[in-house]
Design a protein around this motif. Structure first.
Motif, PDB file in Angstrom:
ATOM      1  N   LEU A 417     -11.408 -13.251  66.912  1.00 53.73           N
ATOM      2  CA  LEU A 417     -10.586 -14.372  66.458  1.00 53.73           C
ATOM      3  C   LEU A 417     -11.444 -15.427  65.758  1.00 53.73           C
ATOM      4  O   LEU A 417     -11.020 -16.025  64.765  1.00 53.73           O
ATOM      5  CB  LEU A 417      -9.840 -14.993  67.643  1.00 53.73           C
ATOM      6  N   VAL A 418     -12.655 -15.659  66.258  1.00 53.64           N
ATOM      7  CA  VAL A 418     -13.568 -16.607  65.614  1.00 53.64           C
ATOM      8  C   VAL A 418     -13.945 -16.101  64.227  1.00 53.64           C
ATOM      9  O   VAL A 418     -13.927 -16.847  63.234  1.00 53.64           O
ATOM     10  CB  VAL A 418     -14.833 -16.813  66.480  1.00 53.64           C
ATOM     11  N   VAL A 419     -14.295 -14.823  64.145  1.00 47.73           N
ATOM     12  CA  VAL A 419     -14.684 -14.227  62.862  1.00 47.73           C
ATOM     13  C   VAL A 419     -13.544 -14.305  61.858  1.00 47.73           C
ATOM     14  O   VAL A 419     -13.753 -14.589  60.668  1.00 47.73           O
ATOM     15  CB  VAL A 419     -15.127 -12.763  63.098  1.00 47.73           C
ATOM     16  N   ARG A 420     -12.331 -14.056  62.301  1.00 45.27           N
ATOM     17  CA  ARG A 420     -11.184 -14.106  61.393  1.00 45.27           C
ATOM     18  C   ARG A 420     -10.973 -15.511  60.835  1.00 45.27           C
ATOM     19  O   ARG A 420     -10.511 -15.673  59.706  1.00 45.27           O
ATOM     20  CB  ARG A 420      -9.937 -13.589  62.094  1.00 45.27           C
ATOM     21  N   ASP A 421     -11.297 -16.518  61.621  1.00 44.50           N
ATOM     22  CA  ASP A 421     -11.225 -17.886  61.103  1.00 44.50           C
ATOM     23  C   ASP A 421     -12.249 -18.101  59.989  1.00 44.50           C
ATOM     24  O   ASP A 421     -11.973 -18.793  58.999  1.00 44.50           O
ATOM     25  CB  ASP A 421     -11.464 -18.892  62.228  1.00 44.50           C
ATOM     26  N   VAL A 422     -13.435 -17.531  60.146  1.00 46.50           N
ATOM     27  CA  VAL A 422     -14.461 -17.648  59.103  1.00 46.50           C
ATOM     28  C   VAL A 422     -14.000 -16.945  57.833  1.00 46.50           C
ATOM     29  O   VAL A 422     -14.112 -17.489  56.728  1.00 46.50           O
ATOM     30  CB  VAL A 422     -15.800 -17.052  59.591  1.00 46.50           C
TER      31      VAL A 422
END
Length: 442
Positions: A417-422
């Motif tokens: 989920l963090v990566v998808r925000d990036v």
């Protein structure tokens, strides 16, 4: 006549359009796993010149790399393959459960690069102490990540119970009520880090995070990235055992509690207040045993980890070793162990049949401890669903009941989920960290 119609949105300026297009290009490469500039241009509908400019900015910002491979077959010179970077921006996921804490770091491709898990009994321990323990494990994980040149852009907590706005409103098996989990964890982790400032911190229910990991990584090994040979084209995942990959499914996580999540057409169904999926507290018997949530006869009283162990003649608080012993006894044909799993499977199937009748998903996916117990648990669940699903489209052994993928777990889903925000806003990430992609880039 005067036109009183007002535009719904202001017209996007050049910088806003470029910011959006940078995300489009980064996502295209991420989803393909490996792609040339020409292939990206064809996918996103931009000119090759525009894509080349955007790619250069993403290369400078450390979001993409050139793999060294070349591909021909199109007009012009062979194209160099692009991939998302294996170093630089990453995601940190932290699953806090009743009897363990698991922490992982994934890179931009979603590959699980660092993993630490500690088995801890978190029951009757003050929430601040539990989250401080988790922060200490996370801090060690960050050291290992730094050795691989990975820099997490943020952290996402995967927590049991009702999670909203950074707070665990209720987690009966932990005894938590209105615990400001994000604040407590972020403060504890900031105190342990050698650099000033706190990592951006978010949170979600652990079953939601595990369901998203199943959706994004199901059918691929724990280290496989989008577009790898295990993953198939566009990161879709070569499904385990050749089964078709579901885009709409119920995910049920068997731990000490029983969690659930609903995925519809590739999107998580959260409900009005964000609490959809709490299947462990659906009554299986209105007059059944008292549950820690205060109700009676909840599903987890029949199919939760403690209930499984108790019915099999094992200590209900035996945790992971107890589950391993239950699996060993069932494999050896122990009648009490097999009977306990069959009874739990019938109750699980009873409750799931209502959800299947209501939502009509492609599949039901059983994760957590259920995954390893599927040979004995699964047939009873399948038979109950076949008996109770009114459409008549559920048949035992038809493939709609599945064990979760080995690559799908809550910590990995949270980190992703963090990566998808990036990926959704590389310019914003670069602006926060002082990276090269922060500028407009022409």
């Amino acid at each position: 006549m005067k036109n009183e119609t007002e535009p719904l949105e202001p017209k996007a300026d050049k910088a806003t359009v470029r910011r959006h297009n940078l995300s489009l290009v980064l996502r295209a490469v991420h989803d393909e796993g490996e792609a040339t500039r020409a292939a990206v241009a064809a996918r996103v509908g931009l000119t090759r010149a525009a894509v080349s400019s955007l790619v250069e900015q993403l290369l400078d910002g450390g979001f993409l790399t050139e793999s060294g491979k070349t591909f021909s077959g199109q007009a012009g010179r062979p194209g160099t393959a692009l991939r998302v970077a294996r170093t630089g921006p990453a995601g940190l996921g932290v699953e806090v459960n009743v009897d363990y804490v698991s922490v992982c770091v994934v890179d931009l491709a979603g590959t699980d690069r660092v993993r630490l898990t500690e088995h801890l009994d978190n029951r009757d321990v003050p929430p601040g102490e539990v989250l401080a323990r988790a922060a200490r494990i996370a801090a060690r994980t960050l050291v290992s990540a730094a050795e691989q040149e990975l820099v997490p852009a943020g952290v996402r907590l995967a927590l049991p119970g009702l999670v909203s706005g950074g707070t665990v409103r209720q987690a009966p098996n932990l005894g938590w009520n209105r615990v400001p989990a994000e604040e407590l964890f972020a403060g504890a982790l900031a105190a342990l880090r050698p650099v000033p400032g706190a990592l951006p911190t978010g949170s979600d229910n652990e079953a939601n995070a595990a369901a998203l990991a199943e959706l994004w990584f199901g059918g691929r090994g724990p280290g496989a990235a989008a577009g790898s040979p295990e993953g198939g084209p566009r990161g879709g995942g070569a499904p385990e055992g050749g089964r078709a990959k579901a885009r709409s499914f119920l995910y049920v996580s068997g731990e000490i509690g029983v969690g659930g999540a609903v995925v519809v057409d590739g999107e998580l169904l959260r409900g009005t207040h964000g609490f959809a999926g709490e299947i462990g507290h659906v009554p299986a018997d209105a007059e059944g045993p008292r549950c820690r949530c205060g109700s009676r006869g909840c599903l987890e009283q029949y199919a939760g980890q403690a209930a499984l162990l108790r019915e099999a003649g094992l200590a209900p608080d035996a945790g992971g070793p107890g589950v391993a012993e239950l699996e060993r006894r069932a494999a050896a044909g122990d009648a009490r162990a097999v009977g306990a799993l069959e009874r739990a499977g019938r109750m699980l199937g009873l409750v799931l049949s209502g959800a299947v009748n209501l939502l009509d998903p492609d599949a039901v996916v059983l994760g957590g401890v259920y995954r390893g117990l599927m040979p004995w648990l699964g047939p009873a669940v399948d038979a109950e669903l076949a008996r109770r699903v009114v459409s008549g489209l559920w048949t035992p052994g038809g493939g709609r009941l599945r064990g979760a993928s080995s690559s799908g777990d809550a910590a990995r889903g949270a980190a992703a989920l963090v990566v998808r925000d990036v990926i959704a806003d590389p310019v914003g990430h670069a602006a926060r960290t002082g990276g090269a992609a922060a500028g407009e880039g022409g």
